[in-house]
Each structure stands twice: as structure tokens, then as C-alpha cells.
Design a protein around this motif. Structure first.
Motif, PDB file in Angstrom:
ATOM      1  N   LYS A 120       0.841  -1.187   0.000  1.00 12.07           N
ATOM      2  CA  LYS A 120       0.000   0.000   0.000  1.00 12.07           C
ATOM      3  C   LYS A 120       0.882   1.245   0.000  1.00 12.07           C
ATOM      4  O   LYS A 120       1.810   1.340   0.803  1.00 12.07           O
ATOM      5  CB  LYS A 120      -0.910   0.003   1.237  1.00 12.07           C
ATOM      6  CG  LYS A 120      -1.670  -1.301   1.414  1.00 12.07           C
ATOM      7  CD  LYS A 120      -2.566  -1.283   2.637  1.00 12.07           C
ATOM      8  CE  LYS A 120      -3.305  -2.617   2.771  1.00 12.07           C
ATOM      9  NZ  LYS A 120      -4.425  -2.544   3.731  1.00 12.07           N
ATOM     10  N   ILE A 121       0.569   2.185  -0.884  1.00 10.06           N
ATOM     11  CA  ILE A 121       1.325   3.430  -0.954  1.00 10.06           C
ATOM     12  C   ILE A 121       0.352   4.589  -0.816  1.00 10.06           C
ATOM     13  O   ILE A 121      -0.586   4.734  -1.614  1.00 10.06           O
ATOM     14  CB  ILE A 121       2.107   3.551  -2.283  1.00 10.06           C
ATOM     15  CG1 ILE A 121       2.909   2.280  -2.557  1.00 10.06           C
ATOM     16  CG2 ILE A 121       3.035   4.768  -2.224  1.00 10.06           C
ATOM     17  CD1 ILE A 121       3.601   2.275  -3.916  1.00 10.06           C
ATOM     18  N   GLN A 122       0.567   5.403   0.200  1.00  7.08           N
ATOM     19  CA  GLN A 122      -0.281   6.574   0.431  1.00  7.08           C
ATOM     20  C   GLN A 122       0.364   7.816  -0.189  1.00  7.08           C
ATOM     21  O   GLN A 122       1.584   7.897  -0.310  1.00  7.08           O
ATOM     22  CB  GLN A 122      -0.446   6.801   1.933  1.00  7.08           C
ATOM     23  CG  GLN A 122      -1.131   5.659   2.666  1.00  7.08           C
ATOM     24  CD  GLN A 122      -1.224   5.919   4.162  1.00  7.08           C
ATOM     25  OE1 GLN A 122      -0.314   6.485   4.749  1.00  7.08           O
ATOM     26  NE2 GLN A 122      -2.323   5.511   4.762  1.00  7.08           N
ATOM     27  N   ARG A 123      -0.487   8.771  -0.538  1.00  8.96           N
ATOM     28  CA  ARG A 123      -0.014  10.092  -1.007  1.00  8.96           C
ATOM     29  C   ARG A 123       1.134   9.919  -2.011  1.00  8.96           C
ATOM     30  O   ARG A 123       2.247  10.410  -1.816  1.00  8.96           O
ATOM     31  CB  ARG A 123       0.434  10.935   0.180  1.00  8.96           C
ATOM     32  CG  ARG A 123      -0.621  11.107   1.249  1.00  8.96           C
ATOM     33  CD  ARG A 123      -0.160  12.041   2.370  1.00  8.96           C
ATOM     34  NE  ARG A 123       1.077  11.591   3.002  1.00  8.96           N
ATOM     35  CZ  ARG A 123       1.155  10.649   3.914  1.00  8.96           C
ATOM     36  NH1 ARG A 123       0.049  10.000   4.302  1.00  8.96           N
ATOM     37  NH2 ARG A 123       2.314  10.327   4.452  1.00  8.96           N
ATOM     38  N   THR A 124       0.834   9.204  -3.093  1.00  3.77           N
ATOM     39  CA  THR A 124       1.875   8.866  -4.068  1.00  3.77           C
ATOM     40  C   THR A 124       2.581  10.104  -4.595  1.00  3.77           C
ATOM     41  O   THR A 124       1.985  11.177  -4.757  1.00  3.77           O
ATOM     42  CB  THR A 124       1.299   8.075  -5.243  1.00  3.77           C
ATOM     43  OG1 THR A 124       0.169   8.773  -5.772  1.00  3.77           O
ATOM     44  CG2 THR A 124       0.889   6.686  -4.821  1.00  3.77           C
ATOM     45  N   GLU A 125       3.870   9.925  -4.883  1.00  6.81           N
ATOM     46  CA  GLU A 125       4.716  10.971  -5.450  1.00  6.81           C
ATOM     47  C   GLU A 125       5.274  10.470  -6.782  1.00  6.81           C
ATOM     48  O   GLU A 125       5.347   9.260  -7.017  1.00  6.81           O
ATOM     49  CB  GLU A 125       5.852  11.305  -4.488  1.00  6.81           C
ATOM     50  CG  GLU A 125       5.388  11.821  -3.148  1.00  6.81           C
ATOM     51  CD  GLU A 125       6.526  12.092  -2.185  1.00  6.81           C
ATOM     52  OE1 GLU A 125       7.696  11.812  -2.548  1.00  6.81           O
ATOM     53  OE2 GLU A 125       6.251  12.574  -1.065  1.00  6.81           O
ATOM     54  N   ARG A 126       5.684  11.419  -7.634  1.00  6.20           N
ATOM     55  CA  ARG A 126       6.201  11.029  -8.954  1.00  6.20           C
ATOM     56  C   ARG A 126       7.410  10.114  -8.816  1.00  6.20           C
ATOM     57  O   ARG A 126       7.640   9.219  -9.614  1.00  6.20           O
ATOM     58  CB  ARG A 126       6.528  12.274  -9.772  1.00  6.20           C
ATOM     59  CG  ARG A 126       5.274  13.037 -10.139  1.00  6.20           C
ATOM     60  CD  ARG A 126       5.486  14.065 -11.223  1.00  6.20           C
ATOM     61  NE  ARG A 126       4.218  14.749 -11.491  1.00  6.20           N
ATOM     62  CZ  ARG A 126       3.790  15.829 -10.858  1.00  6.20           C
ATOM     63  NH1 ARG A 126       4.524  16.374  -9.902  1.00  6.20           N
ATOM     64  NH2 ARG A 126       2.624  16.375 -11.163  1.00  6.20           N
ATOM     65  N   GLY A 127       8.192  10.294  -7.765  1.00  2.00           N
ATOM     66  CA  GLY A 127       9.365   9.458  -7.527  1.00  2.00           C
ATOM     67  C   GLY A 127       9.044   8.019  -7.159  1.00  2.00           C
ATOM     68  O   GLY A 127       9.952   7.178  -7.122  1.00  2.00           O
ATOM     69  N   ASP A 128       7.756   7.741  -6.901  1.00  2.00           N
ATOM     70  CA  ASP A 128       7.346   6.363  -6.604  1.00  2.00           C
ATOM     71  C   ASP A 128       7.184   5.542  -7.880  1.00  2.00           C
ATOM     72  O   ASP A 128       7.019   4.313  -7.812  1.00  2.00           O
ATOM     73  CB  ASP A 128       6.020   6.346  -5.840  1.00  2.00           C
ATOM     74  CG  ASP A 128       6.112   7.042  -4.489  1.00  2.00           C
ATOM     75  OD1 ASP A 128       5.057   7.516  -4.006  1.00  2.00           O
ATOM     76  OD2 ASP A 128       7.222   7.116  -3.925  1.00  2.00           O
ATOM     77  N   SER A 129       7.224   6.194  -9.026  1.00  2.00           N
ATOM     78  CA  SER A 129       7.072   5.490 -10.298  1.00  2.00           C
ATOM     79  C   SER A 129       8.202   4.490 -10.483  1.00  2.00           C
ATOM     80  O   SER A 129       9.386   4.842 -10.386  1.00  2.00           O
ATOM     81  CB  SER A 129       7.068   6.481 -11.465  1.00  2.00           C
ATOM     82  OG  SER A 129       5.967   7.356 -11.387  1.00  2.00           O
ATOM     83  N   ALA A 130       7.837   3.239 -10.712  1.00  2.00           N
ATOM     84  CA  ALA A 130       8.815   2.148 -10.828  1.00  2.00           C
ATOM     85  C   ALA A 130       8.036   0.867 -11.106  1.00  2.00           C
ATOM     86  O   ALA A 130       6.803   0.872 -11.137  1.00  2.00           O
ATOM     87  CB  ALA A 130       9.620   1.982  -9.539  1.00  2.00           C
ATOM     88  N   VAL A 131       8.771  -0.240 -11.289  1.00  2.00           N
ATOM     89  CA  VAL A 131       8.146  -1.567 -11.340  1.00  2.00           C
ATOM     90  C   VAL A 131       8.285  -2.184  -9.953  1.00  2.00           C
ATOM     91  O   VAL A 131       9.392  -2.257  -9.406  1.00  2.00           O
ATOM     92  CB  VAL A 131       8.815  -2.462 -12.396  1.00  2.00           C
ATOM     93  CG1 VAL A 131       8.232  -3.867 -12.326  1.00  2.00           C
ATOM     94  CG2 VAL A 131       8.620  -1.871 -13.792  1.00  2.00           C
TER      95      VAL A 131
END
Lengths: 112, 113
Positions: free
Chosen positions: B78-89
Motif C-alpha cells: 500500500k502506498i499513500q499520497r503517491t509521489e512522482r518518484g514512486d514510479s517504478a516496477v
């Protein structure tokens, strides 16, 4: 700190041209060293586990070897279908975890 | 037999949104791992479960990331308050027990706009 360095970053071979990929590691007590193959858009596919220096494993055109500081993945007479990224990972004897530390991989391209 | 499966295969979300990524391990595997892989990099460890408990969560980057495995099988990252830096596989792996070879799923590609 556990660390894995793979070289070269990229490798282009002609079909049938044998070569080796290198994985150098530092780890606080090696539990195992693992080789994986990863195709674009896919998850890593398990190839080999090596546990102690001097150990060797073979599968088709691939042979993995291990020393106290590095591992080699030898590819004999490669075919275009061997093109992929090859990842090396180590697992140390840190208490309470079995996490892998991965290198950045070697991108292999075999030309017909 | 079935391998590790992950859903969705792709997830596009907007900055600030909440996302859940699911992993179904190989049947009978007691150990489950989450990794994150950025372009051109090797997978980076996030968290390791042995059964239902998180045995090692030292790789979670901050408190926006959380994972559960309530019945010792399926796991959700679970990822809250996603940020652009969370983009990944995001890759999930399972093993028979801790210390055995890890088998990976196909990954979920997360894109945060």
C-alpha cells in the motif's frame, strides 16, 4: 555494507562468440549468490544458486562459477535467444532477513 | 504449477492518490518479498514476510509505504499520497522458506503523473 557490482554494463556478441559476465561482491558472510535472467517487461527468472567458493553450476549454454570475491557467468556459443539482462544478487548472513542485494545487471545482446 | 502472480500489471495514478498492489505467491511458499526496480537498475529490497509477520521492513523508503500479509499467503503493498518518484516496477517474490531461491512475479508497473 553489502554491495554487488556487475560488469560490463552492456555486451554485444555475435552468435557463437563465447564470453563471460562478472559479478563482484562484498558481503558480511555469504549465504548464497544468485543469478537471474530478466527479459524486457518481465520479472527476473531464476538461473543458479552458488553457496561456496569453487562451486560451479551449468545449464545449457550457461555456466556459473564462484570465488570468495566474485562470480562469473560464462556463456558458450550464445544464440540470439540468450539476449536479456543478467542480474546477480547476494544474500548475506544478516540475522532476521533473507533479502537479496542486486547488482545493476549486464544487458546482453546476441546478434544473428 | 502456477507461479507468482501480481495485479494489476499496470497502474497509472495521480500524485497524492492512494494505491494498492497485490501479490499472490506460489502455493506453499512461506516467505514473501517486495522489491522495487527503476529503469536500468537492479531490484531494490523493500520488505520481507515470513508467514504473516514482516520480518524485515528496513527497505521501505518512508511511512507512506506499508505492506500486509494477513493470512500468510496473498500480500498487498500500500502506498499513500503517491509521489512522482514512486514510479517504478514493483516486484514480488516468494520462496519455500527464508534462505531458499526466490521466484519472482511479472511485476506491477506504477506510473504516478
Amino acid at each position: 555494507e553489502d554491495q554487488v557490482t556487475q560488469s560490463p554494463e552492456a555486451l554485444r556478441l555475435q552468435e557463437g562468440e563465447s564470453s563471460s559476465l562478472n559479478c563482484s561482491y562484498t558481503v558480511s558472510g555469504l549465504r548464497g549468490l544468485f543469478w537471474y535472467r530478466q527479459d524486457p517487461g518481465k520479472g527476473p527468472e531464476f538461473l543458479f544458486t552458488l553457496y561456496s567458493a569453487g562451486e560451479e553450476k551449468e545449464k545449457e549454454r550457461l555456466k556459473a562459477t564462484l570465488t570468495k570475491k566474485e562470480s562469473f557467468l560464462h556463456i558458450t556459443a550464445p544464440k540470439p535467444e540468450d539476449s536479456a539482462t543478467y542480474l546477480c544478487a547476494v544474500q548475506g548472513h544478516t540475522s532476521g532477513t533473507y533479502k537479496y542485494i542486486f547488482g545493476t545487471g549486464t544487458r546482453l545482446k546476441v546478434l544473428a | 504449477g502456477a507461479g507468482v502472480s501480481q495485479t494489476p500489471s499496470n497502474k497509472v495514478t495521480e500524485k497524492g492518490k492512494y494505491v494498492e498492489l497485490r501479490c499472490d505467491p506460489i502455493s506453499g511458499h512461506t516467505a514473501l518479498y517486495w522489491y522495487r526496480q527503476s529503469l536500468g537498475q537492479g531490484p531494490e529490497f523493500l520488505i520481507y514476510f515470513q508467514g504473516t509477520g514482516a520480518a524485515d521492513d528496513s527497505g521501505l523508503p518512508n511511512d507512506r509505504f506499508f505492506a500486509v500479509r494477513p493470512e500468510g499467503s496473498v500480500s498487498t503493498l500500500k502506498i499513500q499520497r503517491t509521489e512522482r518518484g514512486d514510479s517504478a516496477v514493483y516486484l514480488c517474490a516468494s520462496s519455500l522458506n527464508g534462505g531458499y531461491e526466490q521466484f519472482f512475479g511479472p511485476g506491477t508497473r506504477l506510473t504516478v503523473l
